[in-house]
Design a protein around this motif. Structure first.
Motif, PDB file in Angstrom:
ATOM      1  N   ILE A 245      60.964  43.627  55.000  1.00  0.00           N
ATOM      2  CA  ILE A 245      59.601  43.280  54.355  1.00  0.00           C
ATOM      3  C   ILE A 245      58.467  43.049  55.514  1.00  0.00           C
ATOM      4  CG2 ILE A 245      58.049  42.085  52.451  1.00  0.00           C
ATOM      5  CD1 ILE A 245      59.858  43.855  51.089  1.00  0.00           C
ATOM      6  N   ASP A 246      57.561  43.869  55.348  1.00  0.00           N
ATOM      7  CA  ASP A 246      56.525  43.607  56.338  1.00  0.00           C
ATOM      8  C   ASP A 246      55.620  42.185  55.803  1.00  0.00           C
ATOM      9  OD1 ASP A 246      53.477  43.715  57.316  1.00  0.00           O
ATOM     10  OD2 ASP A 246      54.239  45.641  58.381  1.00  0.00           O
ATOM     11  N   GLY A 247      55.388  41.579  56.802  1.00  0.00           N
ATOM     12  CA  GLY A 247      54.885  40.032  56.360  1.00  0.00           C
ATOM     13  C   GLY A 247      53.368  40.299  56.067  1.00  0.00           C
ATOM     14  N   GLU A 248      52.482  41.183  56.702  1.00  0.00           N
ATOM     15  CA  GLU A 248      51.043  41.613  56.144  1.00  0.00           C
ATOM     16  C   GLU A 248      51.175  42.167  55.001  1.00  0.00           C
ATOM     17  OE1 GLU A 248      49.147  43.696  59.369  1.00  0.00           O
ATOM     18  OE2 GLU A 248      49.290  42.359  61.053  1.00  0.00           O
ATOM     19  N   ILE A 249      52.131  42.727  54.753  1.00  0.00           N
ATOM     20  CA  ILE A 249      52.013  43.628  53.255  1.00  0.00           C
ATOM     21  C   ILE A 249      52.314  42.605  52.291  1.00  0.00           C
ATOM     22  CG2 ILE A 249      53.034  45.233  51.972  1.00  0.00           C
ATOM     23  CD1 ILE A 249      53.597  47.069  54.229  1.00  0.00           C
ATOM     24  N   ASP A 250      53.346  41.588  52.682  1.00  0.00           N
ATOM     25  CA  ASP A 250      53.681  40.507  51.610  1.00  0.00           C
ATOM     26  C   ASP A 250      52.585  39.831  51.415  1.00  0.00           C
ATOM     27  OD1 ASP A 250      55.533  39.228  50.013  1.00  0.00           O
ATOM     28  OD2 ASP A 250      55.843  37.673  51.609  1.00  0.00           O
ATOM     29  N   ALA A 251      51.577  39.467  52.531  1.00  0.00           N
ATOM     30  CA  ALA A 251      50.420  38.542  52.289  1.00  0.00           C
ATOM     31  C   ALA A 251      49.301  39.223  51.580  1.00  0.00           C
ATOM     32  CB  ALA A 251      50.015  38.030  53.512  1.00  0.00           C
ATOM     33  N   LEU A 252      49.245  40.466  51.379  1.00  0.00           N
ATOM     34  CA  LEU A 252      48.233  41.242  50.749  1.00  0.00           C
ATOM     35  C   LEU A 252      47.915  40.674  49.579  1.00  0.00           C
ATOM     36  CD1 LEU A 252      46.211  43.678  50.972  1.00  0.00           C
ATOM     37  CD2 LEU A 252      48.074  44.996  49.800  1.00  0.00           C
ATOM     38  N   MET A 253      46.490  40.319  49.272  1.00  0.00           N
ATOM     39  CA  MET A 253      45.887  39.974  48.185  1.00  0.00           C
ATOM     40  C   MET A 253      44.477  40.515  47.665  1.00  0.00           C
ATOM     41  SD  MET A 253      45.936  38.607  45.186  1.00  0.00           S
ATOM     42  CE  MET A 253      47.374  37.799  45.120  1.00  0.00           C
ATOM     43  N   VAL A 254      44.174  41.336  46.818  1.00  0.00           N
ATOM     44  CA  VAL A 254      43.109  42.102  46.527  1.00  0.00           C
ATOM     45  C   VAL A 254      42.158  41.187  46.101  1.00  0.00           C
ATOM     46  CG1 VAL A 254      41.997  43.785  45.084  1.00  0.00           C
ATOM     47  CG2 VAL A 254      44.050  44.553  46.398  1.00  0.00           C
ATOM     48  N   ALA A 255      40.884  41.139  46.426  1.00  0.00           N
ATOM     49  CA  ALA A 255      39.829  40.275  45.826  1.00  0.00           C
ATOM     50  C   ALA A 255      39.161  40.778  44.497  1.00  0.00           C
ATOM     51  CB  ALA A 255      38.560  40.042  46.732  1.00  0.00           C
ATOM     52  N   LEU A 256      38.980  40.214  43.610  1.00  0.00           N
ATOM     53  CA  LEU A 256      38.223  40.523  42.263  1.00  0.00           C
ATOM     54  C   LEU A 256      37.045  41.250  42.429  1.00  0.00           C
ATOM     55  CD1 LEU A 256      38.553  36.859  40.296  1.00  0.00           C
ATOM     56  CD2 LEU A 256      39.821  39.094  39.946  1.00  0.00           C
ATOM     57  N   GLU A 257      36.430  40.967  43.606  1.00  0.00           N
ATOM     58  CA  GLU A 257      35.183  41.899  44.153  1.00  0.00           C
ATOM     59  C   GLU A 257      35.288  43.232  44.343  1.00  0.00           C
ATOM     60  OE1 GLU A 257      35.829  39.064  45.724  1.00  0.00           O
ATOM     61  OE2 GLU A 257      34.754  37.546  44.016  1.00  0.00           O
ATOM     62  N   GLN A 258      37.059  43.620  44.577  1.00  0.00           N
ATOM     63  CA  GLN A 258      37.089  44.740  45.064  1.00  0.00           C
ATOM     64  C   GLN A 258      37.707  45.746  43.725  1.00  0.00           C
ATOM     65  OE1 GLN A 258      39.875  42.880  48.367  1.00  0.00           O
ATOM     66  NE2 GLN A 258      39.619  45.149  48.912  1.00  0.00           N
ATOM     67  N   LEU A 259      37.781  45.184  42.561  1.00  0.00           N
ATOM     68  CA  LEU A 259      38.185  45.912  41.607  1.00  0.00           C
ATOM     69  C   LEU A 259      37.465  47.096  41.136  1.00  0.00           C
ATOM     70  CD1 LEU A 259      39.867  43.420  41.102  1.00  0.00           C
ATOM     71  CD2 LEU A 259      39.443  43.447  38.610  1.00  0.00           C
ATOM     72  N   PRO A 260      36.070  47.284  41.302  1.00  0.00           N
ATOM     73  CA  PRO A 260      35.469  48.435  40.869  1.00  0.00           C
ATOM     74  C   PRO A 260      35.673  49.658  42.008  1.00  0.00           C
ATOM     75  CG  PRO A 260      33.903  46.617  41.138  1.00  0.00           C
ATOM     76  CD  PRO A 260      35.262  46.044  41.400  1.00  0.00           C
ATOM     77  N   GLU A 261      36.250  49.209  43.024  1.00  0.00           N
ATOM     78  CA  GLU A 261      36.664  50.383  43.854  1.00  0.00           C
ATOM     79  C   GLU A 261      37.933  51.378  43.303  1.00  0.00           C
ATOM     80  OE1 GLU A 261      37.638  48.776  47.894  1.00  0.00           O
ATOM     81  OE2 GLU A 261      36.114  47.521  47.678  1.00  0.00           O
ATOM     82  N   PHE A 262      38.660  50.683  42.533  1.00  0.00           N
ATOM     83  CA  PHE A 262      39.805  51.350  41.842  1.00  0.00           C
ATOM     84  C   PHE A 262      39.671  51.703  40.475  1.00  0.00           C
ATOM     85  CE2 PHE A 262      41.156  48.620  45.277  1.00  0.00           C
ATOM     86  CZ  PHE A 262      42.162  49.178  46.041  1.00  0.00           C
ATOM     87  N   ALA A 263      38.239  51.558  39.928  1.00  0.00           N
ATOM     88  CA  ALA A 263      38.104  51.585  38.342  1.00  0.00           C
ATOM     89  C   ALA A 263      38.296  52.864  38.089  1.00  0.00           C
ATOM     90  CB  ALA A 263      36.764  51.166  38.144  1.00  0.00           C
TER      91      ALA A 263
END
Length: 404
Positions: A245-263
Motif C-alpha cells: 500500500i502506498d503511504g501517500e495514497i493511504d493518507a489521502l483525504m479530500v476536503a469538504l471544499e473539494q466536493l463541487p469538483e466531483f459533483a
C-alpha cells in the motif's frame, strides 16, 4: 551563460553528492544490521555515523565524483579534507579514537599510494607506509587550499598519526549514485525475488522521508529495529497473498471544499440520490481516488493484471447483486421515494463496510469501498434500488438534449 552553466553544474554535482550520501547510509545500514545493534545518523558527526549504546562506532565520509577518471592520490583534496575533519573530531572528543573511519569514494586509487595502503584488511594494507607517504605529501606540497590539513597532520606525533590511520579505511571505486542500486538489490535479494526493483523503490521512498524527518527534528538517529521492521513490512506486502500500500495514497483525504469538483461524476450522484450527507460523499470521493490510484500502481508494477482486477470486480458485483435483491424484496411494490432512499442508504452502508479484500493478506478497507465506487462510476452498480433509471435520467437525458 558560461557562469550560469557552471553554477548549474555545481548544483547538480552537489545534489548527486547528497543523494549518494543518503543511499550509502541505507546500504551500510542494511549491512551493519547483520553485525549488531546500532542507530544511524546523516550529517551529524560525519556524512554518515553509526552509534551503539550512545557511543560512535563508525563514521563515513562519502565522496561522489561525476568524473570516472578521478583518482585518490597522495594529494587528493577528498582525502586531505576528510583527514582534517577526522583530526578535528578526534581532538574535540566528538569522534572517539577507537571509532572506525571510512572514506567511501567513487574515485579510483593506484597501487603505491597512501589510499591503497589504507584499504581493507589484506597484504596491501600498510599503516606505516601510508603515514610516510602522507607525511611526505604534506611536507612537499605547495597547495595552499590544503595547508590547514597538512599542518594538522604534521603536528601529530608519529605514534598518534599511525594510531589515527590504523582506524582509517579507504574504499575506492564504488558505484555512483545511480549504480549503487545494484548493490542495494544484492543486499535485498531475499525480500522479493520477483519484484526486487519495486522493493528497493519502496524502501528508499520510506528511507528518504525518514532521513529528512531526522534532519529536520535533529533526533537521536534511526535505529536498526526500525529499518529491519520496514524491510520486513515490505517483504510481507510483496507475498503472494498480499499487496503493498502506498503511504501517500493511504493518507489521502479530500476536503469538504473539494466536493463541487466531483459533483457531475456518476459515483457522486449515486451517493447523493439516496440522501447521504456531504461527509459520506466526501468519504466516497476519497475512497474512489485511493482505490483508483492504488489499483493503477499495482498494474503499473506488474503486481496485478487486468484479469485479476476484472475477477475482483466481478466478485464485488456478485455480492452487491445478492444484497440488492434482498433489500428490494423487503421494499415490496409501490414503495415511496423516502423508503427507496432509505433502502439505498442501507446498500451504501454495506459498500462502506464490505469486508471483501482483493487479497487475503490485505486488510485495507478503502480498496473494497473505493472499487465499489469505481463500479458505481461506470454505472455497473448503484445504491438506489432504481439507480439505472435515475442515472439514465441524469446523464443520458442530458446527453440526448445536447445532441439535439
Amino acid at each position: 551563460m558560461a557562469a550560469t552553466t557552471v553554477s548549474t553544474f555545481n548544483a547538480g554535482a552537489s545534489m548527486l553528492g547528497y543523494l549518494y550520501q543518503v543511499r550509502v547510509a541505507l546500504l551500510w545500514s542494511i549491512r551493519q544490521s547483520r553485525i549488531g545493534d546500532f542507530s544511524v545518523s546523516v550529517e551529524t558527526l560525519d556524512d554518515v555515523s553509526f552509534e551503539s549504546g550512545g557511543d560512535p562506532i563508525a563514521v563515513l565520509q562519502t565522496k561522489h565524483s561525476i568524473h570516472a577518471t578521478a583518482g585518490l592520490g597522495d594529494l587528493s583534496p577528498d582525502l586531505w579534507k576528510t583527514l582534517r575533519i577526522w583530526m578535528i573530531g578526534r581532538a574535540s572528543g566528538e569522534v572517539p579514537v577507537t571509532a572506525t573511519k571510512f572514506l567511501i569514494s567513487t574515485s579510483v586509487t593506484s597501487v603505491g599510494t597512501a589510499c591503497a595502503a589504507l584499504g581493507l584488511e589484506g597484504e596491501a594494507r600498510d599503516i606505516q607506509a601510508a603515514s610516510t607517504r602522507l607525511k611526505h605529501a604534506a611536507t612537499t606540497s605547495t597547495n595552499a587550499d590544503l595547508r590547514d590539513a597538512f599542518d594538522a597532520f604534521l603536528a601529530l606525533d608519529e605514534g598518534v598519526r599511525e594510531d589515527l590511520l590504523s582506524h582509517v579505511y579507504v574504499i575506492p571505486g564504488q558505484p555512483d549514485a545511480d549504480a549503487i542500486n545494484t548493490q542495494l538489490q544484492a543486499e535485498l535479494y531475499h525480500v522479493s525475488l520477483h519484484h526486487q526493483e519495486l522493493s528497493i523503490q519502496m524502501l528508499e521512498g520510506w528511507w528518504f522521508k525518514r532521513v529528512i524527518h531526522e534532519l529536520i527534528n535533529q533526533g537521536l538517529g534511526i535505529p536498526r529495529a526500525e529499518i529491519d521492521a520496514q524491510i520486513s513490512d515490505i517483504q510481507e506486502s510483496l507475498k503472494r497473498d498480499a499487496l503493498p500500500i502506498d503511504g501517500e495514497i493511504d493518507a489521502l483525504m479530500v476536503a469538504l471544499e473539494q466536493l463541487p469538483e466531483f459533483a457531475n461524476r456518476p459515483f457522486y450522484r449515486q451517493v447523493e440520490i439516496v440522501g447521504a450527507g456531504p461527509r459520506r460523499i466526501r468519504n466516497a470521493i476519497t475512497s474512489y481516488l485511493q482505490a483508483f490510484r492504488q489499483r493503477s500502481a499495482w498494474t503499473r508494477d506488474d503486481l496485478l493484471f487486468d484479469a485479476d482486477l476484472c475477477q475482483y470486480d466481478q466478485r464485488l458485483l456478485t455480492e452487491w447483486a445478492l444484497l440488492r435483491d434482498q433489500v428490494c424484496d423487503e421494499l415490496g411494490e409501490g414503495s415511496g421515494e423516502e423508503e427507496m432512499a432509505k433502502a439505498g442508504r442501507a446498500i451504501l452502508k454495506w459498500a462502506e463496510d464490505a469486508p471483501l479484500p482483493i487479497k487475503s493478506g490485505l486488510n485495507v478497507p478503502w480498496i473494497c469501498r473505493g472499487s465499489l465506487h469505481m463500479l458505481a462510476e461506470d454505472r455497473r452498480l448503484g445504491w438506489h434500488p432504481d439507480f439505472e433509471m435515475r442515472m439514465q435520467a441524469i446523464f443520458d437525458a442530458a446527453t440526448d438534449g445536447a445532441e439535439t
